[in-house]
Design a protein around this motif. Structure first.
Motif, PDB file in Angstrom:
ATOM      1  N   THR A 124       1.238  -0.928  -0.008  1.00 53.21           N
ATOM      2  CA  THR A 124       0.091   0.289   0.379  1.00 53.21           C
ATOM      3  C   THR A 124       0.960   1.578   0.150  1.00 53.21           C
ATOM      4  O   THR A 124       2.462   1.143   0.236  1.00 53.21           O
ATOM      5  N   THR A 125       0.150   2.425  -0.451  1.00 49.21           N
ATOM      6  CA  THR A 125       1.115   3.267  -0.459  1.00 49.21           C
ATOM      7  C   THR A 125      -0.086   4.673  -0.724  1.00 49.21           C
ATOM      8  O   THR A 125      -1.343   4.382  -0.714  1.00 49.21           O
ATOM      9  N   ASN A 126       0.494   6.025   0.626  1.00 51.03           N
ATOM     10  CA  ASN A 126      -0.104   6.613   0.740  1.00 51.03           C
ATOM     11  C   ASN A 126      -0.975   7.910  -0.431  1.00 51.03           C
ATOM     12  O   ASN A 126      -0.261   7.277  -1.459  1.00 51.03           O
ATOM     13  N   HIS A 145      -7.038  -2.158  -4.796  1.00 54.25           N
ATOM     14  CA  HIS A 145      -7.742  -1.765  -3.714  1.00 54.25           C
ATOM     15  C   HIS A 145      -7.620  -0.693  -3.422  1.00 54.25           C
ATOM     16  O   HIS A 145      -7.399   0.019  -3.383  1.00 54.25           O
ATOM     17  N   ILE A 146      -8.029  -0.379  -2.170  1.00 53.16           N
ATOM     18  CA  ILE A 146      -8.020   0.434  -1.182  1.00 53.16           C
ATOM     19  C   ILE A 146      -6.929   0.080   0.199  1.00 53.16           C
ATOM     20  O   ILE A 146      -7.876  -0.611   0.736  1.00 53.16           O
ATOM     21  N   GLY A 147      -6.272   1.028   1.067  1.00 58.57           N
ATOM     22  CA  GLY A 147      -5.351   0.594   2.049  1.00 58.57           C
ATOM     23  C   GLY A 147      -5.880   1.196   3.266  1.00 58.57           C
ATOM     24  O   GLY A 147      -6.492   2.552   3.478  1.00 58.57           O
ATOM     25  N   TYR A 148      -6.710   0.510   3.963  1.00 58.23           N
ATOM     26  CA  TYR A 148      -7.376   1.227   5.696  1.00 58.23           C
ATOM     27  C   TYR A 148      -5.949   0.903   6.681  1.00 58.23           C
ATOM     28  O   TYR A 148      -4.964  -0.032   6.787  1.00 58.23           O
ATOM     29  N   LYS A 149      -6.614   1.999   7.888  1.00 60.80           N
ATOM     30  CA  LYS A 149      -5.027   1.615   8.257  1.00 60.80           C
ATOM     31  C   LYS A 149      -5.910   2.479   9.625  1.00 60.80           C
ATOM     32  O   LYS A 149      -6.292   3.248   9.111  1.00 60.80           O
ATOM     33  N   LEU A 150      -5.773   2.164  11.308  1.00 61.43           N
ATOM     34  CA  LEU A 150      -6.386   2.019  11.646  1.00 61.43           C
ATOM     35  C   LEU A 150      -5.367   1.761  13.194  1.00 61.43           C
ATOM     36  O   LEU A 150      -4.541   1.303  13.613  1.00 61.43           O
ATOM     37  N   GLU A 151      -5.466   4.170  13.456  1.00 65.66           N
ATOM     38  CA  GLU A 151      -4.094   3.541  14.948  1.00 65.66           C
ATOM     39  C   GLU A 151      -4.474   3.178  15.856  1.00 65.66           C
ATOM     40  O   GLU A 151      -5.364   4.002  16.551  1.00 65.66           O
TER      41      GLU A 151
ATOM     42  N   THR B 125      -8.448  -3.852   0.665  1.00 68.64           N
ATOM     43  CA  THR B 125      -9.792  -4.219   0.493  1.00 68.64           C
ATOM     44  C   THR B 125     -10.699  -3.326  -1.147  1.00 68.64           C
ATOM     45  O   THR B 125     -10.199  -2.723  -1.490  1.00 68.64           O
ATOM     46  N   LYS B 142      -9.582   4.757   8.532  1.00 67.45           N
ATOM     47  CA  LYS B 142      -9.419   5.481   7.613  1.00 67.45           C
ATOM     48  C   LYS B 142      -8.756   4.808   6.180  1.00 67.45           C
ATOM     49  O   LYS B 142      -7.442   4.290   6.199  1.00 67.45           O
ATOM     50  N   ILE B 146      -3.810   3.548  -0.750  1.00 66.49           N
ATOM     51  CA  ILE B 146      -3.497   2.563  -2.340  1.00 66.49           C
ATOM     52  C   ILE B 146      -3.259   1.417  -2.196  1.00 66.49           C
ATOM     53  O   ILE B 146      -2.734   1.595  -1.465  1.00 66.49           O
TER      54      ILE B 146
END
Lengths: 152, 152
Positions: A124-126, A145-151, B125, B142, B146
């Motif tokens: 994933t890349t921002n 894909h969409i990359g999701y992050k939860l801190e 996803t 969040k 990508i």
């Protein structure tokens, strides 16, 4: 004659790797490259080095560390039991960009994923890294894909 | 009284997990849930089970396996040596959707990531999974990245 080499990282490379991670619009807020390095970096290196599915790579030119990335090999049931190669923490030293070194480093990493029998290489890349998006698309990656992050 | 439980998967759960992976618009083209299961699935389970940083979870209701996900703990230098929890292969059985089970499974997984000291939980996803996007956003994830994939 180029002295450029790519190899697995050693403990003596950590400071140079952290300096590259920090020298970046996103990384500068997240990292602390001041010496002596925080013990957390040394502990993280030991954890990577002791994990048979994790590999931290450096690209070197003589004594200079000029690039890095990390590969994690992930077994999984999905994709008919296909292994994945996950790539994280990709950097080329600021003063060595525009020479095609990132592509060389990535082609090496993709070969390592093939050697380990991976079905997919993923990363994933921002969303803000538009240069990186073009780079990965040139290498044949699909932005599926969409990359999701939860801190935490 | 609910008999719903979440635990680490055992070899006897593999067929039910693969059936859930296959019962999906994307998964049906990629998986083969026919019995006897392909040896590749059994080998992948053994690889996960033998890796101290990989955990395959199932949600059960009595004898039924009704949900699954996989967590990979990844040490890294970035984020000041912060550990990441990567979540892959999330499914809730089709006949048990709409009961909030996915949220319960995810909250359990996020707790596991906290217990292991993760700084970030991350996942990708497919862009086509619009229901999943809403689900992850409700959980506080969040959509900052990508997700790129390269098939080998």
């Amino acid at each position: 004659m180029s002295a450029i080499d790519i190899r697995w990282a050693r403990e003596t490379d950590i400071a140079a790797i952290v300096a590259m991670l920090a020298d970046d619009p996103l990384g500068q807020a997240r990292e602390d490259a001041g010496l002596p390095l925080s013990q957390a970096y040394l502990d993280a290196f030991a954890a990577i080095d002791g994990d048979p599915n994790q590999f931290l790579a450096v690209m070197t030119d003589g004594d200079d560390v000029i690039g890095t990335l990390q590969i994690t090999f992930i077994a999984g049931l999905s994709l008919r039991g296909g292994r994945r190669g996950l790539i994280e923490a990709v950097r080329v030293a600021a003063w060595r960009r525009g020479e095609g070194l990132g592509q060389r480093l990535f082609e090496w990493a993709i070969d390592k994923c093939r050697e380990r029998g991976c079905r997919v290489v993923q990363l994933t890349t921002n969303k803000s890294r538009t240069d990186a998006h073009r780079f990965y698309e040139r290498l044949g990656f699909k932005a599926s894909h969409i990359g999701y992050k939860l801190e935490l």
